[in-house]
Design a protein around this motif. Structure first.
Motif, PDB file in Angstrom:
ATOM      1  N   THR B 113       0.838  -1.201   0.000  1.00  0.00           N
ATOM      2  CA  THR B 113       0.000   0.000   0.000  1.00  0.00           C
ATOM      3  C   THR B 113       0.870   1.247   0.000  1.00  0.00           C
ATOM      4  O   THR B 113       1.986   1.236   0.501  1.00  0.00           O
ATOM      5  CB  THR B 113      -0.892   0.058   1.247  1.00  0.00           C
ATOM      6  N   ALA B 117      -2.189   6.070   1.246  1.00  0.00           N
ATOM      7  CA  ALA B 117      -3.391   5.243   1.326  1.00  0.00           C
ATOM      8  C   ALA B 117      -3.569   4.657   2.714  1.00  0.00           C
ATOM      9  O   ALA B 117      -4.658   4.719   3.282  1.00  0.00           O
ATOM     10  CB  ALA B 117      -3.317   4.137   0.285  1.00  0.00           C
ATOM     11  N   TYR B 118      -2.497   4.105   3.276  1.00  0.00           N
ATOM     12  CA  TYR B 118      -2.734   3.430   4.536  1.00  0.00           C
ATOM     13  C   TYR B 118      -2.917   4.405   5.683  1.00  0.00           C
ATOM     14  O   TYR B 118      -3.636   4.110   6.643  1.00  0.00           O
ATOM     15  CB  TYR B 118      -1.652   2.373   4.800  1.00  0.00           C
TER      16      TYR B 118
ATOM     17  N   ILE C  31     -11.340  -1.974   2.543  1.00  0.00           N
ATOM     18  CA  ILE C  31     -11.268  -1.101   1.376  1.00  0.00           C
ATOM     19  C   ILE C  31     -12.298  -1.559   0.356  1.00  0.00           C
ATOM     20  O   ILE C  31     -13.031  -0.752  -0.215  1.00  0.00           O
ATOM     21  CB  ILE C  31      -9.873  -1.147   0.717  1.00  0.00           C
ATOM     22  N   ASN C 206       4.322   4.451  -5.229  1.00  0.00           N
ATOM     23  CA  ASN C 206       3.861   5.068  -3.993  1.00  0.00           C
ATOM     24  C   ASN C 206       4.567   6.369  -3.651  1.00  0.00           C
ATOM     25  O   ASN C 206       4.321   6.945  -2.603  1.00  0.00           O
ATOM     26  CB  ASN C 206       4.058   4.083  -2.826  1.00  0.00           C
ATOM     27  N   THR C 224      -1.275   8.354  -6.411  1.00  0.00           N
ATOM     28  CA  THR C 224      -0.967   8.699  -5.023  1.00  0.00           C
ATOM     29  C   THR C 224      -1.347  10.147  -4.737  1.00  0.00           C
ATOM     30  O   THR C 224      -1.955  10.448  -3.705  1.00  0.00           O
ATOM     31  CB  THR C 224       0.534   8.501  -4.745  1.00  0.00           C
ATOM     32  N   VAL C 227      -5.216  10.487  -4.647  1.00  0.00           N
ATOM     33  CA  VAL C 227      -5.817  10.039  -3.386  1.00  0.00           C
ATOM     34  C   VAL C 227      -5.571  11.070  -2.288  1.00  0.00           C
ATOM     35  O   VAL C 227      -6.469  11.422  -1.524  1.00  0.00           O
ATOM     36  CB  VAL C 227      -5.228   8.668  -2.970  1.00  0.00           C
ATOM     37  N   ILE C 245      -8.223   4.098  -3.734  1.00  0.00           N
ATOM     38  CA  ILE C 245      -7.168   3.332  -3.075  1.00  0.00           C
ATOM     39  C   ILE C 245      -7.154   1.901  -3.610  1.00  0.00           C
ATOM     40  O   ILE C 245      -6.093   1.344  -3.915  1.00  0.00           O
ATOM     41  CB  ILE C 245      -7.358   3.325  -1.543  1.00  0.00           C
ATOM     42  N   SER C 248      -5.772   1.904  -7.098  1.00  0.00           N
ATOM     43  CA  SER C 248      -4.368   2.259  -7.212  1.00  0.00           C
ATOM     44  C   SER C 248      -3.471   1.238  -6.550  1.00  0.00           C
ATOM     45  O   SER C 248      -2.289   1.170  -6.835  1.00  0.00           O
ATOM     46  CB  SER C 248      -4.105   3.648  -6.625  1.00  0.00           C
ATOM     47  N   THR C 249      -4.016   0.419  -5.655  1.00  0.00           N
ATOM     48  CA  THR C 249      -3.197  -0.616  -5.026  1.00  0.00           C
ATOM     49  C   THR C 249      -3.150  -1.870  -5.891  1.00  0.00           C
ATOM     50  O   THR C 249      -2.194  -2.636  -5.834  1.00  0.00           O
ATOM     51  CB  THR C 249      -3.764  -0.984  -3.640  1.00  0.00           C
TER      52      THR C 249
END
Lengths: 421, 309, 273
Positions: B113, B117-118, C31, C206, C224, C227, C245, C248-249
């Motif tokens: 992640t 995001a996290y 999620i 990321n 990234t 978000v 998320i 994108s993950t």
């Protein structure tokens, strides 16, 4: 395989650069504008652009929306790097930050002294971007403070409009205490780490963290000491409903958790978001700090600045003047559409400003607020408001826990002075 | 041999591509930054300032607060995370456990992640009406929902928990790889001697893992000392509020530098000074860690040879 | 009695691993659930599937231009992987196979630079990028990211146990140094390169702070940044953010699962001391 990959790589890199270069060639550059908040600043700017384009069809606009923090950061990186390619023509800057940019990047902002009639605008707004005899901003939304309250909830507890009119902060605290005793509910919401009310109190007394010359004014600042004392009352007497961040704060009035909110006029949009509360709101002048102070103050607000090295400088200035500097109808429209109260004084006597507002029980809200606005004491916000705010709030915890006000002010002063070095 | 010299020179050609990029994009900024620390720079207004920035640093309560916060996070998060990683790796190194691939993947997955995001994820999980509060309430561990982000201790706890969640799997893979390099004969010999699994772990595995433990500790330390993304995104109102997190508990050194450039009046010289302070700290901590590691090498070799006998 | 002891130990091991796996995986499950719910429901901790998935997707792709962001992230990450792998593995090869005192000193110096916090480099770096006219370009991100000292270190560690006799033999046969590298060395280190590719892809995908500073327009941003900007507005729409998320993950998860075997093999190789 590797060869193919490296060729591919080169091609891609060359391709992107060419593409980027190609985009830069245009016949007439659009007016580039940076701002935040799609429902407020951006929406208003788009309307302004549309009006201007009717009379000037050859002018293009490029309105870029970003988060406030991003606008601030990109302005810094671009100006600090000395390049002019990435600069916009017009940028929205919060009033607390105006002088910071003007003094850190001298010569980068257009002098608007002779391009705008300063007398048409609220003095407290115009002075924010004043250096010597020169003015550098097109003042935009006013943050005139009002004491907004729920007539129904307060009437139930036995309070009338007269009880809440032109009060002092001490009286405000007394009422908050009584209200809580009577109903079991908090009177207002506030985060003990948020300096908003503190700034409202300071400015209402004509004071600030800095004196007229921009020097730190902390140790001997009686207004600051008073304001801190009131904050301590909030904590000691448990008067404020603790909230964290914007959503919770607005939620406290939307959910009827508390009956009042004292802050800038820009809150009206959020107040009206709870449509079921229509007719139950009213506004009173914000409380005064001391007997010698005023019931008028300000929180927040921004202004438009013009970058000298933007690609469409002349057009940008003309655009701002034509719409923001002269168009009364524009101000009437954005008042109703976005709840935006400008700082353009001639607009205050306009049609929409004198309308009775149903949401506020028929009160002529904007008429009253514009009266308050004209009474706001002008203060020198200086370059270091955020540093001062940080210094004060960082030391408030010790003050809440019993440290003396003198010691606290000393600590704040030491931190602030050191920061400015 | 002239030939050898020629060959060695050829070696430089392999290094030059990345080195040229490094010189432009890393070395130049590093030295320019160093130069900046001797200036009083406000935006583009620059004056020579000598060592005054360093004096200002020592009188700066906000710097010390950021320092304290960063170290607090460091000394809590890194040990917890590395210990967990070590624990999971040793459990997964045990061939008797079934479904090892699944567990390994599951525990590693958080590492894919993005940091943004996290952080956002944990912010939502721990919101006032969020899942964590709901679960705690229904299990009757608490009476009223906890306001995780208005209390500095709770908020720091969430940050550390989030970081442990994210990075444990990543470090676990490093330990697992190192463990799989240890010959099974050592364990066999120990078992014959009557040693339990736990004794084997402490006398064989751990000592042989020292280089990897050192590597992960140094990398984690460097990473946590530069902590930026997570606290930045966990803090509520970003740059308009007076504090980063309740009581500024999320103010790390890197966030302080960022604020000095973009939130407050841009003092690039002073910001550079603070960043060099971080550099010095990282260097000192890494040096200490290397020293400790090499000191214990002597005692370790004794132990290992003892358990093998 | 011994059998019992082992069982208890095993049981405890399983319990620990199951709990750890649950906590590691739960947020991912959440999620996916969140992606189907509205913002309000998410904040209330709803754990069941909702019906807002399509709405969230609509907003994400039309208003927030997620498609563009995904393309940008993909492009930057892929190009970064290619460039990084080439130049850093070459440098590691140079340091490891052509050892001299000068090179060791250079290598150590490079390693030390890893301790410099990025925050201190951003302003001078921004200035250089502007002077090179690479502002708001993806090249700025690719070039800066690929100059990775950590990757040089990673590759070098993996090359440590390589039998240099093979290289010497090739030299005797008359092959040029570059030829030897490309045709003999690289093919034998496939799992190392795979591990490096995954690691670089993940890091690039990321990346936050540098793209935040150097990219100026929304059409250039990565997922990234997208978000992040969605979550810092006054009233974030959490449903949309969750979908973002999740989407994108996903590419990173796919890359990881695709190369998992090589990744672990590669890590083992790099660890050999």
């Amino acid at each position: 395989m590797k060869k193919i990959l490296s060729v591919l790589l080169m091609a891609l890199i060359v391709g992107t650069s060419l593409f980027a270069a190609g985009e830069a060639e245009a016949t007439k550059s659009p007016i580039t504008i940076w701002a935040w908040d799609p429902n407020f600043n951006i929406s208003i700017m788009k309307d302004a652009a549309a009006i201007y384009q009717k009379a000037h069809p050859d002018v293009e606009f490029n309105i870029v929306e970003m988060a406030k923090a991003d606008v601030e950061q990109k302005l810094h990186t671009n100006l600090a790097s000395g390049t002019t390619d990435g600069l916009p023509d017009i940028v929205l800057i919060e009033d607390y930050n105006g002088l910071k940019y003007l003094n850190s990047y001298p010569g980068q902002f257009s002098d608007l002294t002779n391009k705008i009639n300063q007398n048409d605008f609220l003095k407290s707004k115009v002075d924010v971007a004043k250096i010597g005899n020169k003015y550098y901003s097109m003042p935009f939304d006013s943050g005139v403070a009002g004491f907004f309250y729920r007539t129904d909830m307060l009437a139930e507890a036995g309070y009338t409009a007269a009880d809440l009119n032109n009060i002092t902060w001490d009286e405000f605290c007394d009422i908050a205490k009584e209200y809580k005793a009577k109903t079991g509910n908090y009177f207002f919401a506030n985060s003990k780490a948020d300096g908003g009310l503190l700034r409202i109190m300071l400015q209402s007394n004509g004071s600030w963290y800095f004196d007229k010359d921009g020097n730190p004014y902390v140790k001997d600042n009686k207004s600051l000491a008073e304001a801190m004392r009131i904050y301590k009352r909030f904590i000691d007497e448990d008067l404020a409903y603790p909230t964290n961040g914007w959503t919770e704060w607005v939620g406290s009035i939307n959910n009827s958790t508390v009956p009042t909110i004292t802050t800038g006029v820009w809150i009206i949009g959020s107040i009206k978001a709870a449509s079921n509360q229509s007719g139950d709101w009213a506004v009173a002048p914000c409380p005064k700090l001391s007997a010698s102070g005023t019931n008028a103050s300000n929180l927040g607000g921004s202004s438009w600045y013009v970058l000298k090295n933007g690609k469409s400088n002349a057009d940008a200035i003309d655009f701002l003047n034509t719409i923001y500097g002269a168009n009364n109808n524009f101000y009437q429209d954005i008042l109703v559409k976005n709840g935006a109260m400008g700082s353009y004084i001639p607009a205050f006597s306009g049609v929409n400003y004198s309308k009775a507002d149903e949401f506020f029980g028929g009160q002529k809200v904007y008429d009253l607020l514009s009266q308050y606005a004209e009474a706001i004491p002008a203060v020198n916000v200086g370059e270091y408001t955020y540093e001062a705010d940080a210094a004060v709030m960082a030391n408030m915890e010790a003050y809440y826990n019993g440290q003396s006000i003198e010691e606290t002010l000393e600590a704040i002063d030491a931190q602030l002075v050191n920061t400015i070095l | 041999m002239a030939n050898e010299k020629k060959i060695n020179r050829a070696g430089w050609f392999f290094i030059i591509p990345v080195a040229s990029l490094l010189v432009i994009f890393l070395l130049y900024p590093i030295f320019y930054s160093l130069y900046l620390t001797t200036t009083r720079t406000k935006g583009i207004v620059t004056n020579f300032n000598g060592i005054n920035n360093y004096i200002k640093l020592f009188n700066d309560p906000m710097f010390f607060l950021a320092l304290k916060n960063t170290f607090k996070i460091l000394f809590l998060q890194v040990p917890i995370m590395l210990t967990s990683a070590l624990l999971f790796a040793s459990l997964l190194n045990n061939k008797k456990i079934k479904f090892r691939g699944f567990f390994r993947t599951a525990i590693f997955l958080p590492s894919v992640t993005s940091l943004i995001a996290y952080a956002i994820l944990f912010k939502m999980l721990f919101s006032y009406e969020g899942i964590v509060n709901n679960t705690l309430l229904s299990l009757k561990f608490i009476q009223t929902p906890l306001d995780w982000f208005s209390d500095p201790t709770l908020a720091t706890f969430v940050l550390i928990l989030a970081m442990v969640w994210r990075w444990t799997g990543y470090n676990m893979i490093f330990y697992l790889s190192a463990m799989q390099n240890i010959s099974g004969d050592l364990y066999e010999a120990a078992r014959v001697d009557g040693a339990s699994d736990i004794t084997s772990f402490f006398n064989i595995t751990l000592p042989l893992l020292k280089p990897m433990i050192l590597f992960t500790t140094v990398m984690s330390t460097i990473g946590t000392l530069q902590l930026f993304d997570e606290p930045m995104n966990l803090a509520q109102s970003g740059t308009t509020s007076s504090m980063v997190g309740p009581n500024n508990c999320f103010l790390t050194l890197s966030i302080y530098i960022y604020n000095l450039c973009f939130k407050y009046t841009p003092k690039f010289g002073y910001a550079a000074t603070v960043s060099y302070a971080i550099l010095v700290l990282v260097a000192i901590l890494s040096f200490i860690q290397f020293k400790i590691s090499s000191e214990s090498e002597k005692t370790v070799t004794k132990k290992v040879s003892k358990s093998i006998k | 009695m011994k059998k019992n002891k082992m069982s208890i130990g095993l049981i405890i091991s399983y319990i620990i691993l199951i709990v750890a796996s649950f906590f590691s995986l739960f947020p991912f499950f959440w999620i996916l659930i969140g992606a189907t719910n509205s913002s309000v429901d998410i904040l209330r901790g709803k754990l069941t599937l909702g019906s807002s998935f399509i709405d969230n997707m609509k907003i994400l792709f039309s208003e927030a231009n997620m498609g563009r962001a995904l393309y940008n992230s993909m492009k930057i990450a892929s190009l970064t992987v290619i460039l990084t792998l080439i130049i850093t593995s070459m440098a590691a090869y140079g340091f490891q196979m052509y050892r001299t005192k000068a090179k060791e000193k250079t290598y150590t110096f490079f390693l030390l630079t890893m301790m410099v916090p990025f925050a201190s480099l951003m302003i001078p770096l921004f200035q250089i990028i502007s002077k090179l006219k690479l502002l708001n370009s993806h090249s700025a991100i690719i070039l800066v990211s690929s100059a990775s000292v950590f990757m040089i270190f990673f590759f070098r560690q993996s090359f440590v146990n390589y039998p240099t006799e093979i290289l010497q033999a090739a030299r005797v046969d008359g092959a040029s140094e570059l030829r030897t590298f490309v045709s003999i060395f690289v093919p034998s280190m496939k799992s190392t390169y795979a591990a490096a590719a995954i690691y670089t892809f993940m890091t690039s995908w990321n990346n936050y702070l540098w793209p935040l500073i150097v990219l100026q327009t929304t059409d250039k941003r990565t997922t990234t940044l997208l978000v992040s900007s969605m979550s810092s507005s006054y009233t974030p729409n959490y449903g949309v953010i969750m979908v973002a998320i999740a989407l994108s993950t996903t590419p990173v998860v796919i890359v990881f699962f695709g190369f998992q075997k090589q990744f672990v093999e590669g890590m083992v190789g790099s660890v050999k001391q």
